[in-house]
Design a protein around this motif. Structure first.
Motif, PDB file in Angstrom:
ATOM      1  N   ARG A 175       0.797  -1.229   0.000  1.00 31.55           N
ATOM      2  CA  ARG A 175       0.000   0.000   0.000  1.00 31.55           C
ATOM      3  C   ARG A 175       0.826   1.273   0.000  1.00 31.55           C
ATOM      4  O   ARG A 175       0.328   2.334  -0.337  1.00 31.55           O
ATOM      5  N   ARG A 176       2.054   1.184   0.447  1.00 31.88           N
ATOM      6  CA  ARG A 176       2.867   2.399   0.507  1.00 31.88           C
ATOM      7  C   ARG A 176       3.740   2.579  -0.728  1.00 31.88           C
ATOM      8  O   ARG A 176       4.683   3.369  -0.717  1.00 31.88           O
ATOM      9  N   CYS A 177       3.441   1.876  -1.793  1.00 29.89           N
ATOM     10  CA  CYS A 177       4.239   2.041  -3.011  1.00 29.89           C
ATOM     11  C   CYS A 177       3.751   3.258  -3.804  1.00 29.89           C
ATOM     12  O   CYS A 177       2.754   3.886  -3.466  1.00 29.89           O
ATOM     13  N   THR A 178       4.490   3.587  -4.856  1.00 23.84           N
ATOM     14  CA  THR A 178       4.122   4.690  -5.741  1.00 23.84           C
ATOM     15  C   THR A 178       4.178   4.210  -7.189  1.00 23.84           C
ATOM     16  O   THR A 178       5.168   3.613  -7.608  1.00 23.84           O
ATOM     17  N   PHE A 179       3.119   4.462  -7.940  1.00 20.44           N
ATOM     18  CA  PHE A 179       3.118   4.186  -9.377  1.00 20.44           C
ATOM     19  C   PHE A 179       3.530   5.473 -10.101  1.00 20.44           C
ATOM     20  O   PHE A 179       3.083   6.569  -9.730  1.00 20.44           O
ATOM     21  N   VAL A 180       4.350   5.342 -11.131  1.00 22.44           N
ATOM     22  CA  VAL A 180       4.760   6.493 -11.927  1.00 22.44           C
ATOM     23  C   VAL A 180       4.351   6.257 -13.377  1.00 22.44           C
ATOM     24  O   VAL A 180       4.750   5.255 -13.984  1.00 22.44           O
ATOM     25  N   ALA A 181       3.560   7.161 -13.924  1.00 19.26           N
ATOM     26  CA  ALA A 181       3.151   7.083 -15.330  1.00 19.26           C
ATOM     27  C   ALA A 181       4.161   7.853 -16.169  1.00 19.26           C
ATOM     28  O   ALA A 181       4.299   9.061 -16.000  1.00 19.26           O
ATOM     29  N   LEU A 182       4.847   7.173 -17.071  1.00 18.57           N
ATOM     30  CA  LEU A 182       5.839   7.810 -17.935  1.00 18.57           C
ATOM     31  C   LEU A 182       5.408   7.595 -19.375  1.00 18.57           C
ATOM     32  O   LEU A 182       5.578   6.504 -19.934  1.00 18.57           O
ATOM     33  N   CYS A 191      -2.189   3.980 -16.020  1.00 22.15           N
ATOM     34  CA  CYS A 191      -1.422   3.920 -14.772  1.00 22.15           C
ATOM     35  C   CYS A 191      -2.247   4.534 -13.642  1.00 22.15           C
ATOM     36  O   CYS A 191      -2.264   4.010 -12.521  1.00 22.15           O
ATOM     37  N   GLY A 192      -2.944   5.607 -13.934  1.00 15.38           N
ATOM     38  CA  GLY A 192      -3.768   6.244 -12.909  1.00 15.38           C
ATOM     39  C   GLY A 192      -4.886   5.333 -12.433  1.00 15.38           C
ATOM     40  O   GLY A 192      -5.153   5.227 -11.236  1.00 15.38           O
ATOM     41  N   PHE A 193      -5.537   4.648 -13.363  1.00 15.42           N
ATOM     42  CA  PHE A 193      -6.620   3.733 -12.966  1.00 15.42           C
ATOM     43  C   PHE A 193      -6.050   2.532 -12.213  1.00 15.42           C
ATOM     44  O   PHE A 193      -6.648   2.059 -11.236  1.00 15.42           O
ATOM     45  N   ALA A 194      -4.889   2.066 -12.650  1.00 14.47           N
ATOM     46  CA  ALA A 194      -4.241   0.966 -11.923  1.00 14.47           C
ATOM     47  C   ALA A 194      -3.914   1.413 -10.498  1.00 14.47           C
ATOM     48  O   ALA A 194      -4.153   0.677  -9.536  1.00 14.47           O
TER      49      ALA A 194
END
Lengths: 428, 428
Positions: A175-182, A191-194
């Motif tokens: 839960r404390r991870c970060t997704f980055v859309a590149l 990426c945002g919906f994921a």
């Protein structure tokens, strides 16, 4: 010069669907001719329109307004910041040259120790290593994974989205991870919906690399994927931690993609920002030539416009719908010709001309606006008519499942008003 | 008698994963023996614990507390209302007998003119017509569609979810539609996530037809689907317009499903509600015999307990995690044996015994609690040991991808404290 966006309702309830709805004859070369279409003979006549307060309230941006943008040259590594004001979901948009060389900008927004970069086969060879460096430089406790998706709107689907979840779960992200859309808008939306859905919501950051994503899809929290029957039908409103726009990434953008983004830039001028539209009329050639100062200014001003509207109406209950000018026709084009055949901005450009033309035929705007919209779009080489294969029935059928339908009424955004008067209208 | 739920962290970072973590020997018949496991020889020793304020604040319910529930008989068609207080996302839970015969209860919460009922092959023949009648009776302007999914946890996946989107889009549902979940927890979770994601969010209503769904999954807004590698890994927090619990729907519930729901009922007593636990000890046979008054009371009190916790912590940043007592072990069981082999409540029952046992071995609770938990679960015929095939390695591997992991620390909810003192603890 900007006219006023107006929401316009067309009934598509079953009883009315049997009656003819005379959209402009799309295969008719006189499509743009004002006298080939009479609203009084159709169901398209507008409902009562109400005027509300002026939209142009103080802009939610910490940057100063540049009246003469070319007098202020951008400095590499120094961002202009546009803040999107959404209470506890507020976030900054950093705009500038060389920002990917400033690790502190990204790192201050990374939550947790694990990052997943979502990108595509086109962007990864160009910028993935640079972004990994920016995330890890001086920050050895962060581990970075990446998932590289196929490039194109046709892959903005559930099967491709599942690859993001698969990678996140295989990498044991928590839960404390970060997704980055590149990447461009497709990557940002997916990426945002994921990020919105993984473990019921994790943090994410947008690094948009196309004009389209920089001025539109990365701002405002709309995320989602397409369904075979319509665009963006499955998704979420979900805000990023920050958006980082490094204008240097536009150096590698194909010209067709560049122009596609300008369709949205032009839209902002049309709906609320007269000065900006007039600036564009003078500077479109500089934009097409990728003048870095012109690009930075156009992106900043577009983000300010979008941030202002989104701050007022995050979930599109009202004024945010004006950002859909040209989009209902445009989505119908994209869905009908097949995702990826027309770029989003190309479809929006043709859709904007259709909306402007319909506004004129309704007597709501002056013909000079029709000409100026057509002229500025021609400078970008964007299409100003829909694809030849599209019939009125195709438009009607696809538009009936558009998200902007509510209780059988399709809400079209059209323009209304005298030149230079910026007011927001919506149908009642 | 209730003890205190405590959040307990186990490191599963790569460096520590190499060291042995001595979970209770799951295949050992002495698993429940307190001396077969010493926390001091493992990595499981608790971090410093802090005490916070008592959890038992005024309950967010408009119903009065029934100290002797059997003195107040339920009246058909008259709901008890438990309000879940979440600001502008607040909603009522209606509980009672014969509520599906009261169309006004449902209809006041239907938005728009189109409704999609999501149900399954087991529930549809029993209650679909009744719910359609309740939605349309005296309300001819509403059109109702339905989608009937296969029954079972093994179908709580993306492929099945897509059938809901397909039906919604084929039916041309728009933003003002309402989704209705009619069924157990699987249907509620899937319909809720579909409602959260369709057109970026439409209204929905829960009509739970199992004890499990009535006391747990329909309250609190957790929605989602499973991934082959873990339960509920993809989803959203999304609140319904209302929850309608017609206790008559329990008449058709198989006994195994009935008991499964009681695992959650028992959990509420254990974590915060001493009186309720003691009431259950006296009335479990009445519950198993489906005494309508006992069922209505147990459901109401469970909903009050959950509503209280959810109101304090909607997105599980703190106290809501206590509701996961037994669930981390339980999810590991469900994932390992294959979805649908063990019912959720069965896995939670075995997981609760594991958590209670570990709490005792840590010296945090008295052995009388271990016995009382075991005794009350035996009355329900729920399992009190995990499946024989599960090894410690299987638990560790599956628990490492649980949502309750953050930055490599798995947060287990355990019990701590003397009898009858209700305090909330969490690991720091």
């Amino acid at each position: 010069m900007a006219s006023t966006p107006t929401q316009f309702s067309i009934s598509i309830s079953p009883s009315l669907k049997q009656q003819p709805i005379h959209l402009p004859s799309l295969q008719n070369p006189n499509f743009l001719h004002p006298h080939s279409f009479s609203p009084h003979s159709t169901n398209l006549f507008p409902k009562k329109i109400s005027l509300s307060t002026p939209l142009r309230s103080p802009i939610c941006a910490s940057s100063s307004q540049l009246m003469d943008p070319f007098s202020a040259k951008i400095q590499p590594g120094v961002p202009t910041i546009v803040n999107v004001d959404l209470g506890n979901r507020s976030y900054p948009i950093y705009i500038g040259s060389g920002l990917l060389n400033k690790p502190e900008l990204l790192q201050r927004h990374v939550h947790g120790k694990k990052v997943l970069i979502v990108t595509n086969t086109t962007v990864a060879p160009l910028y993935l290593d640079k972004v990994v460096d920016a995330l890890t430089s001086g920050n050895p406790n962060v581990s970075v994974e990446s998932v590289i998706l196929p490039d194109g709107e046709q892959y903005k689907d559930m099967d491709t989205l599942m690859k993001v979840f698969d990678k996140a779960i295989e990498s044991r992200l928590d839960r404390r991870c970060t997704f980055v859309a590149l990447g461009g808008g497709v990557i940002g939306d997916m990426c945002g919906f994921a990020a919105a859905s993984f473990l019921r919501g994790v943090n994410f950051i947008q690094i948009p690399t196309t004009v389209m994503a920089q001025v539109d899809s990365s701002v405002g929290g709309k995320t989602g994927i397409n369904h075979p029957l319509g665009k963006n039908l499955i998704g979420a409103f979900y805000q990023p931690q920050c958006v980082l726009i490094d204008t240097d990434t536009l150096d590698t953008l194909p010209e067709r993609e560049l122009a596609s983004g300008f369709a949205e830039v032009i839209k902002y001028g049309l709906i609320t920002d007269t000065e900006f539209f007039e600036w564009q009329e003078k500077n479109m050639q500089a934009l097409m030539a990728r003048d870095p100062n012109a690009l930075a200014y156009a992106i900043k001003r577009s983000c300010e416009n979008k941030a202002e509207v989104v701050s007022l109406d995050e979930r599109e209950g009202g004024v945010r719908a004006t950002l859909n000018l040209g989009h209902t026709f445009g989505h119908a084009i994209e869905t009908s010709v097949g995702y990826g055949q027309w770029l989003h901005g190309e479809a929006v450009a043709a859709g904007t001309v259709m909306a402007v033309d319909m506004s004129y035929r309704l007597g709501w705007i002056d013909d000079s606006i029709v000409k100026r919209v057509s002229d500025i779009l021609k400078q970008t080489k964007l299409p100003i008519v829909p694809p030849e294969m599209m019939t009125v029935d195709m438009f009607k059928s696809v538009m009936a499942v558009d998200k902007k339908v509510a209780d059988g009424l399709l809400r079209l955004i059209l323009l209304k008003g005298p030149l230079g008067k910026l007011r927001f209208h919506r149908g009642l």
